[in-house]
Design a protein around this motif. Structure first.
Motif, PDB file in Angstrom:
ATOM      1  N   TYR A 249      69.725  68.854  24.639  1.00 55.47           N
ATOM      2  CA  TYR A 249      70.324  67.538  24.395  1.00 55.47           C
ATOM      3  C   TYR A 249      71.849  67.626  24.352  1.00 55.47           C
ATOM      4  CZ  TYR A 249      65.938  65.026  23.614  1.00 55.47           C
ATOM      5  OH  TYR A 249      64.731  64.434  23.779  1.00 55.47           O
ATOM      6  N   GLN A 250      72.391  68.686  23.774  1.00 56.72           N
ATOM      7  CA  GLN A 250      73.849  68.843  23.757  1.00 56.72           C
ATOM      8  C   GLN A 250      74.395  68.923  25.179  1.00 56.72           C
ATOM      9  OE1 GLN A 250      74.296  72.310  21.241  1.00 56.72           O
ATOM     10  NE2 GLN A 250      74.697  71.054  19.430  1.00 56.72           N
ATOM     11  N   ARG A 251      73.717  69.670  26.035  1.00 53.53           N
ATOM     12  CA  ARG A 251      74.141  69.806  27.434  1.00 53.53           C
ATOM     13  C   ARG A 251      73.959  68.477  28.177  1.00 53.53           C
ATOM     14  NH1 ARG A 251      77.394  73.034  30.515  1.00 53.53           N
ATOM     15  NH2 ARG A 251      76.660  73.038  32.649  1.00 53.53           N
ATOM     16  N   LEU A 252      72.901  67.746  27.826  1.00 56.78           N
ATOM     17  CA  LEU A 252      72.616  66.460  28.460  1.00 56.78           C
ATOM     18  C   LEU A 252      73.739  65.448  28.206  1.00 56.78           C
ATOM     19  CD1 LEU A 252      70.487  64.795  30.048  1.00 56.78           C
ATOM     20  CD2 LEU A 252      69.492  64.180  27.822  1.00 56.78           C
ATOM     21  N   GLN A 253      74.424  65.570  27.077  1.00 57.94           N
ATOM     22  CA  GLN A 253      75.503  64.626  26.757  1.00 57.94           C
ATOM     23  C   GLN A 253      76.621  64.635  27.794  1.00 57.94           C
ATOM     24  OE1 GLN A 253      76.230  65.860  22.610  1.00 57.94           O
ATOM     25  NE2 GLN A 253      75.661  63.776  22.038  1.00 57.94           N
ATOM     26  N   SER A 254      76.786  65.721  28.520  1.00 59.06           N
ATOM     27  CA  SER A 254      77.840  65.790  29.544  1.00 59.06           C
ATOM     28  C   SER A 254      77.271  65.872  30.956  1.00 59.06           C
ATOM     29  CB  SER A 254      78.744  67.003  29.279  1.00 59.06           C
ATOM     30  OG  SER A 254      77.994  68.208  29.366  1.00 59.06           O
ATOM     31  N   ALA A 255      75.995  65.554  31.114  1.00 57.28           N
ATOM     32  CA  ALA A 255      75.331  65.656  32.423  1.00 57.28           C
ATOM     33  C   ALA A 255      75.767  64.540  33.367  1.00 57.28           C
ATOM     34  CB  ALA A 255      73.815  65.594  32.239  1.00 57.28           C
ATOM     35  N   PRO A 256      75.662  64.801  34.680  1.00 55.11           N
ATOM     36  CA  PRO A 256      75.860  63.721  35.648  1.00 55.11           C
ATOM     37  C   PRO A 256      74.852  62.596  35.405  1.00 55.11           C
ATOM     38  CG  PRO A 256      75.884  65.851  36.746  1.00 55.11           C
ATOM     39  CD  PRO A 256      75.428  66.090  35.327  1.00 55.11           C
ATOM     40  N   LEU A 257      75.056  61.471  36.048  1.00 56.27           N
ATOM     41  CA  LEU A 257      74.264  60.274  35.808  1.00 56.27           C
ATOM     42  C   LEU A 257      72.754  60.496  35.951  1.00 56.27           C
ATOM     43  CD1 LEU A 257      76.460  57.617  37.642  1.00 56.27           C
ATOM     44  CD2 LEU A 257      76.406  58.170  35.210  1.00 56.27           C
ATOM     45  N   PHE A 258      72.006  59.862  35.048  1.00 59.60           N
ATOM     46  CA  PHE A 258      70.552  59.823  35.072  1.00 59.60           C
ATOM     47  C   PHE A 258      70.150  58.501  34.439  1.00 59.60           C
ATOM     48  CE2 PHE A 258      71.817  61.670  31.076  1.00 59.60           C
ATOM     49  CZ  PHE A 258      70.936  61.162  30.137  1.00 59.60           C
ATOM     50  N   ARG A 259      68.887  58.104  34.603  1.00 61.55           N
ATOM     51  CA  ARG A 259      68.464  56.825  34.005  1.00 61.55           C
ATOM     52  C   ARG A 259      67.806  57.029  32.653  1.00 61.55           C
ATOM     53  NH1 ARG A 259      66.105  52.866  38.700  1.00 61.55           N
ATOM     54  NH2 ARG A 259      64.484  54.450  38.861  1.00 61.55           N
ATOM     55  N   TYR A 260      66.953  58.048  32.521  1.00 59.37           N
ATOM     56  CA  TYR A 260      66.332  58.340  31.228  1.00 59.37           C
ATOM     57  C   TYR A 260      65.830  59.769  31.224  1.00 59.37           C
ATOM     58  CZ  TYR A 260      62.066  56.868  33.779  1.00 59.37           C
ATOM     59  OH  TYR A 260      61.073  56.708  34.705  1.00 59.37           O
ATOM     60  N   ALA A 261      65.700  60.326  30.012  1.00 56.80           N
ATOM     61  CA  ALA A 261      65.334  61.734  29.879  1.00 56.80           C
ATOM     62  C   ALA A 261      64.622  61.960  28.547  1.00 56.80           C
ATOM     63  CB  ALA A 261      66.574  62.616  29.963  1.00 56.80           C
ATOM     64  N   LEU A 262      63.848  63.046  28.508  1.00 53.31           N
ATOM     65  CA  LEU A 262      63.120  63.422  27.304  1.00 53.31           C
ATOM     66  C   LEU A 262      62.912  64.927  27.293  1.00 53.31           C
ATOM     67  CD1 LEU A 262      61.569  62.262  24.799  1.00 53.31           C
ATOM     68  CD2 LEU A 262      59.537  62.203  26.255  1.00 53.31           C
ATOM     69  N   VAL A 263      63.007  65.533  26.115  1.00 54.15           N
ATOM     70  CA  VAL A 263      62.735  66.959  25.917  1.00 54.15           C
ATOM     71  C   VAL A 263      61.433  67.086  25.144  1.00 54.15           C
ATOM     72  CG1 VAL A 263      63.489  69.041  24.674  1.00 54.15           C
ATOM     73  CG2 VAL A 263      65.157  67.679  25.939  1.00 54.15           C
ATOM     74  N   GLY A 264      60.603  68.051  25.526  1.00 60.45           N
ATOM     75  CA  GLY A 264      59.383  68.318  24.772  1.00 60.45           C
ATOM     76  C   GLY A 264      58.375  69.110  25.567  1.00 60.45           C
ATOM     77  N   VAL A 265      57.192  69.254  24.980  1.00 56.09           N
ATOM     78  CA  VAL A 265      56.075  69.944  25.626  1.00 56.09           C
ATOM     79  C   VAL A 265      55.335  68.936  26.491  1.00 56.09           C
ATOM     80  CG1 VAL A 265      53.898  71.178  25.244  1.00 56.09           C
ATOM     81  CG2 VAL A 265      55.861  71.612  23.740  1.00 56.09           C
ATOM     82  N   GLU A 266      55.157  69.295  27.754  1.00 60.69           N
ATOM     83  CA  GLU A 266      54.415  68.463  28.698  1.00 60.69           C
ATOM     84  C   GLU A 266      54.992  67.050  28.829  1.00 60.69           C
ATOM     85  OE1 GLU A 266      51.737  69.583  30.835  1.00 60.69           O
ATOM     86  OE2 GLU A 266      52.780  71.355  30.121  1.00 60.69           O
ATOM     87  N   VAL A 267      56.288  66.939  28.986  1.00 64.93           N
ATOM     88  CA  VAL A 267      56.921  65.632  29.189  1.00 64.93           C
ATOM     89  C   VAL A 267      57.302  65.413  30.654  1.00 64.93           C
ATOM     90  CG1 VAL A 267      57.766  65.433  26.822  1.00 64.93           C
ATOM     91  CG2 VAL A 267      59.243  66.468  28.566  1.00 64.93           C
ATOM     92  N   ASP A 268      56.827  66.284  31.524  1.00 68.87           N
ATOM     93  CA  ASP A 268      57.119  66.179  32.944  1.00 68.87           C
ATOM     94  C   ASP A 268      56.684  64.816  33.475  1.00 68.87           C
ATOM     95  OD1 ASP A 268      58.066  67.103  35.330  1.00 68.87           O
ATOM     96  OD2 ASP A 268      56.306  68.307  35.808  1.00 68.87           O
ATOM     97  N   GLU A 269      57.628  64.073  34.024  1.00 62.32           N
ATOM     98  CA  GLU A 269      57.357  62.747  34.612  1.00 62.32           C
ATOM     99  C   GLU A 269      56.545  61.898  33.640  1.00 62.32           C
ATOM    100  OE1 GLU A 269      55.489  60.922  38.738  1.00 62.32           O
ATOM    101  OE2 GLU A 269      55.469  63.076  38.448  1.00 62.32           O
ATOM    102  N   PHE A 270      57.027  61.777  32.396  1.00 62.57           N
ATOM    103  CA  PHE A 270      56.265  61.137  31.316  1.00 62.57           C
ATOM    104  C   PHE A 270      56.044  59.652  31.530  1.00 62.57           C
ATOM    105  CE2 PHE A 270      60.682  61.230  30.199  1.00 62.57           C
ATOM    106  CZ  PHE A 270      60.937  59.990  29.635  1.00 62.57           C
ATOM    107  N   ARG A 271      56.922  58.962  32.245  1.00 63.10           N
ATOM    108  CA  ARG A 271      56.742  57.550  32.608  1.00 63.10           C
ATOM    109  C   ARG A 271      57.537  57.281  33.883  1.00 63.10           C
ATOM    110  NH1 ARG A 271      53.593  57.962  29.196  1.00 63.10           N
ATOM    111  NH2 ARG A 271      53.013  56.569  27.527  1.00 63.10           N
ATOM    112  N   THR A 272      56.917  56.573  34.829  1.00 69.05           N
ATOM    113  CA  THR A 272      57.694  56.115  35.980  1.00 69.05           C
ATOM    114  C   THR A 272      58.628  55.008  35.497  1.00 69.05           C
ATOM    115  OG1 THR A 272      56.092  54.425  36.610  1.00 69.05           O
ATOM    116  CG2 THR A 272      55.817  56.628  37.610  1.00 69.05           C
ATOM    117  N   TYR A 273      59.588  54.661  36.328  1.00 63.58           N
ATOM    118  CA  TYR A 273      60.538  53.629  35.939  1.00 63.58           C
ATOM    119  C   TYR A 273      59.825  52.313  35.644  1.00 63.58           C
ATOM    120  CZ  TYR A 273      64.661  50.677  35.878  1.00 63.58           C
ATOM    121  OH  TYR A 273      65.635  49.788  35.497  1.00 63.58           O
ATOM    122  N   SER A 274      58.898  51.903  36.503  1.00 63.39           N
ATOM    123  CA  SER A 274      58.212  50.625  36.263  1.00 63.39           C
ATOM    124  C   SER A 274      57.348  50.687  35.006  1.00 63.39           C
ATOM    125  CB  SER A 274      57.387  50.188  37.480  1.00 63.39           C
ATOM    126  OG  SER A 274      56.375  51.119  37.752  1.00 63.39           O
TER     127      SER A 274
END
Length: 175
Positions: A83-108
Protein backbone atom coordinates in the motif's frame (compact mmCIF):
# COMPACT_ATOMS: atom_id res chain seq x y z
CA UNK A 1 -4.24 -25.45 -4.37
CA UNK A 2 -2.24 -22.26 -3.95
CA UNK A 3 -3.72 -19.33 -2.02
CA UNK A 4 -1.70 -16.40 -3.27
CA UNK A 5 -1.19 -13.14 -1.44
CA UNK A 6 -1.12 -10.30 -3.96
CA UNK A 7 -1.88 -6.72 -4.85
CA UNK A 8 -4.47 -6.74 -7.63
CA UNK A 9 -5.06 -3.47 -9.50
CA UNK A 10 -7.48 -2.68 -12.31
CA UNK A 11 -5.91 -0.05 -14.54
CA UNK A 12 -8.59 0.59 -17.16
CA UNK A 13 -8.63 0.13 -20.92
CA UNK A 14 -5.03 0.99 -21.86
CA UNK A 15 -2.34 -1.68 -21.83
CA UNK A 16 0.50 0.88 -21.83
CA UNK A 17 -0.70 2.42 -18.55
CA UNK A 18 -0.93 -1.02 -16.99
CA UNK A 19 2.61 -1.79 -18.11
CA UNK A 20 3.83 1.43 -16.43
CA UNK A 21 1.96 0.39 -13.27
CA UNK A 22 3.62 -3.05 -13.37
CA UNK A 23 7.09 -1.52 -13.83
CA UNK A 24 6.50 0.56 -10.68
CA UNK A 25 6.37 -2.68 -8.65
CA UNK A 26 8.45 -5.16 -10.65
CA UNK A 27 11.58 -6.35 -8.84
CA UNK A 28 10.97 -4.08 -5.82
CA UNK A 29 12.23 -5.87 -2.71
CA UNK A 30 11.98 -5.44 1.03
CA UNK A 31 13.61 -7.06 4.04
CA UNK A 32 10.84 -8.18 6.38
CA UNK A 33 10.81 -8.22 10.18
CA UNK A 34 11.78 -11.92 10.15
CA UNK A 35 14.99 -11.02 8.27
CA UNK A 36 13.87 -12.60 4.98
CA UNK A 37 13.76 -10.71 1.73
CA UNK A 38 10.61 -10.48 -0.37
CA UNK A 39 10.77 -9.44 -4.01
CA UNK A 40 7.80 -8.48 -6.18
CA UNK A 41 7.07 -9.92 -9.56
CA UNK A 42 4.28 -8.62 -11.74
CA UNK A 43 2.04 -9.81 -14.53
CA UNK A 44 -0.67 -8.09 -16.54
CA UNK A 45 -3.81 -9.49 -18.14
CA UNK A 46 -7.22 -8.49 -19.46
CA UNK A 47 -10.53 -9.41 -17.85
CA UNK A 48 -13.75 -10.41 -19.64
CA UNK A 49 -14.64 -6.71 -20.05
CA UNK A 50 -11.26 -6.11 -21.75
CA UNK A 51 -9.97 -3.95 -18.91
CA UNK A 52 -6.31 -4.36 -17.95
CA UNK A 53 -5.14 -5.66 -14.57
CA UNK A 54 -1.79 -5.88 -12.87
CA UNK A 55 -1.05 -8.63 -10.38
CA UNK A 56 1.84 -7.92 -7.95
CA UNK A 57 3.10 -11.05 -6.19
CA UNK A 58 5.62 -10.71 -3.35
CA UNK A 59 7.88 -13.73 -2.84
CA UNK A 60 8.72 -15.58 0.35
CA UNK A 61 5.20 -15.73 1.72
CA UNK A 62 2.87 -18.67 2.40
CA UNK A 63 1.01 -20.00 -0.63
CA UNK A 64 -1.54 -21.82 1.49
CA UNK A 65 -3.15 -18.74 2.97
CA UNK A 66 -2.86 -17.47 6.53
CA UNK A 67 -1.99 -20.82 8.07
CA UNK A 68 -0.26 -19.46 11.19
CA UNK A 69 -0.30 -16.25 13.23
CA UNK A 70 3.21 -15.61 11.87
CA UNK A 71 2.08 -15.82 8.23
CA UNK A 72 -0.81 -13.43 8.98
CA UNK A 73 1.71 -11.01 10.53
CA UNK A 74 4.11 -11.22 7.55
CA UNK A 75 1.29 -10.84 5.03
CA UNK A 76 0.04 -7.78 6.91
CA UNK A 77 3.57 -6.35 6.95
CA UNK A 78 3.84 -6.92 3.19
CA UNK A 79 0.35 -5.50 2.71
CA UNK A 80 1.38 -2.26 4.37
CA UNK A 81 4.53 -2.11 2.20
CA UNK A 82 2.47 -2.73 -0.96
CA UNK A 83 0.00 0.00 0.00
CA UNK A 84 2.86 2.42 0.71
CA UNK A 85 4.28 1.74 -2.76
CA UNK A 86 0.78 2.02 -4.27
CA UNK A 87 0.53 5.62 -3.00
CA UNK A 88 3.07 6.69 -5.64
CA UNK A 89 2.00 4.28 -8.41
CA UNK A 90 1.03 5.34 -11.93
CA UNK A 91 -2.69 5.71 -12.60
CA UNK A 92 -5.09 2.86 -11.81
CA UNK A 93 -8.85 2.74 -11.17
CA UNK A 94 -9.02 0.47 -8.11
CA UNK A 95 -6.83 -1.94 -6.18
CA UNK A 96 -6.88 -4.39 -3.28
CA UNK A 97 -4.26 -6.35 -1.31
CA UNK A 98 -5.00 -9.77 0.17
CA UNK A 99 -5.25 -13.52 -0.28
CA UNK A 100 -6.99 -14.54 -3.49
CA UNK A 101 -8.01 -11.02 -4.54
CA UNK A 102 -6.99 -11.57 -8.16
CA UNK A 103 -9.56 -9.82 -10.38
CA UNK A 104 -11.89 -9.54 -7.35
CA UNK A 105 -14.51 -7.46 -9.24
CA UNK A 106 -14.82 -6.32 -12.84
CA UNK A 107 -15.44 -2.62 -13.31
CA UNK A 108 -19.15 -3.11 -14.04
CA UNK A 109 -19.52 -5.41 -10.99
CA UNK A 110 -17.84 -2.78 -8.83
CA UNK A 111 -20.21 -0.08 -10.07
CA UNK A 112 -23.27 -2.36 -9.67
CA UNK A 113 -22.31 -3.36 -6.11
CA UNK A 114 -21.46 0.18 -5.06
CA UNK A 115 -23.78 0.13 -2.05
CA UNK A 116 -22.12 -2.98 -0.60
CA UNK A 117 -18.41 -2.30 -1.15
CA UNK A 118 -17.14 -3.84 2.07
CA UNK A 119 -13.54 -4.67 1.16
CA UNK A 120 -11.12 -3.40 3.82
CA UNK A 121 -8.11 -2.01 1.96
CA UNK A 122 -10.02 -1.21 -1.24
CA UNK A 123 -8.42 1.80 -2.96
CA UNK A 124 -10.52 3.74 -5.49
CA UNK A 125 -9.61 6.53 -7.86
CA UNK A 126 -11.69 9.56 -6.86
CA UNK A 127 -13.57 9.35 -10.18
CA UNK A 128 -14.57 5.74 -9.42
CA UNK A 129 -15.44 6.69 -5.83
CA UNK A 130 -17.74 9.41 -7.16
CA UNK A 131 -19.29 6.95 -9.64
CA UNK A 132 -20.14 4.58 -6.77
CA UNK A 133 -21.74 7.30 -4.67
CA UNK A 134 -18.88 8.90 -2.69
CA UNK A 135 -19.40 6.75 0.41
CA UNK A 136 -18.22 8.32 3.66
CA UNK A 137 -16.71 4.94 4.60
CA UNK A 138 -13.71 5.90 2.43
CA UNK A 139 -10.92 8.22 3.55
CA UNK A 140 -8.05 9.92 1.68
CA UNK A 141 -5.29 7.55 0.53
CA UNK A 142 -3.14 9.70 -1.73
CA UNK A 143 -3.75 12.52 -4.21
CA UNK A 144 -6.70 11.44 -6.44
CA UNK A 145 -7.40 8.24 -4.40
CA UNK A 146 -9.50 7.17 -1.41
CA UNK A 147 -9.64 3.89 0.49
CA UNK A 148 -11.28 1.78 3.12
CA UNK A 149 -8.63 1.36 5.78
CA UNK A 150 -6.60 -1.85 5.49
CA UNK A 151 -7.25 -4.16 8.46
CA UNK A 152 -4.44 -6.65 7.84
CA UNK A 153 -4.59 -10.38 7.31
CA UNK A 154 -6.21 -12.66 9.87
CA UNK A 155 -5.26 -16.14 11.07
CA UNK A 156 -8.38 -18.23 11.59
CA UNK A 157 -7.44 -21.51 13.27
CA UNK A 158 -10.70 -23.20 12.27
CA UNK A 159 -9.96 -22.47 8.61
CA UNK A 160 -6.30 -23.53 8.81
CA UNK A 161 -6.50 -26.66 10.96
CA UNK A 162 -8.39 -29.77 9.83
CA UNK A 163 -8.04 -31.13 13.39
CA UNK A 164 -9.75 -28.13 14.97
CA UNK A 165 -12.43 -28.13 12.27
CA UNK A 166 -13.11 -31.81 13.00
CA UNK A 167 -13.38 -31.11 16.74
CA UNK A 168 -15.82 -28.28 16.06
CA UNK A 169 -17.90 -30.56 13.84
CA UNK A 170 -17.98 -33.13 16.66
CA UNK A 171 -19.20 -30.42 19.02
CA UNK A 172 -21.89 -29.35 16.57
CA UNK A 173 -23.05 -32.96 16.16
CA UNK A 174 -23.85 -33.23 19.88
CA UNK A 175 -27.49 -32.80 20.75
Amino acid sequence: MAWTFILSAECGVEQAGTERFAQHFDQISWVLSNGKQSQCRTSIFQDIEENWWCRVCPSGISEIGTDTPESAYLMTELGILLYQRLQSAPLFRYALVGVEVDEFRTYSELIEESSTLAFPGLVLAETVWQAVGSSSAFRPFSPRYVWKLYEGEVYKPLMASPDLKSKLNELLAVG
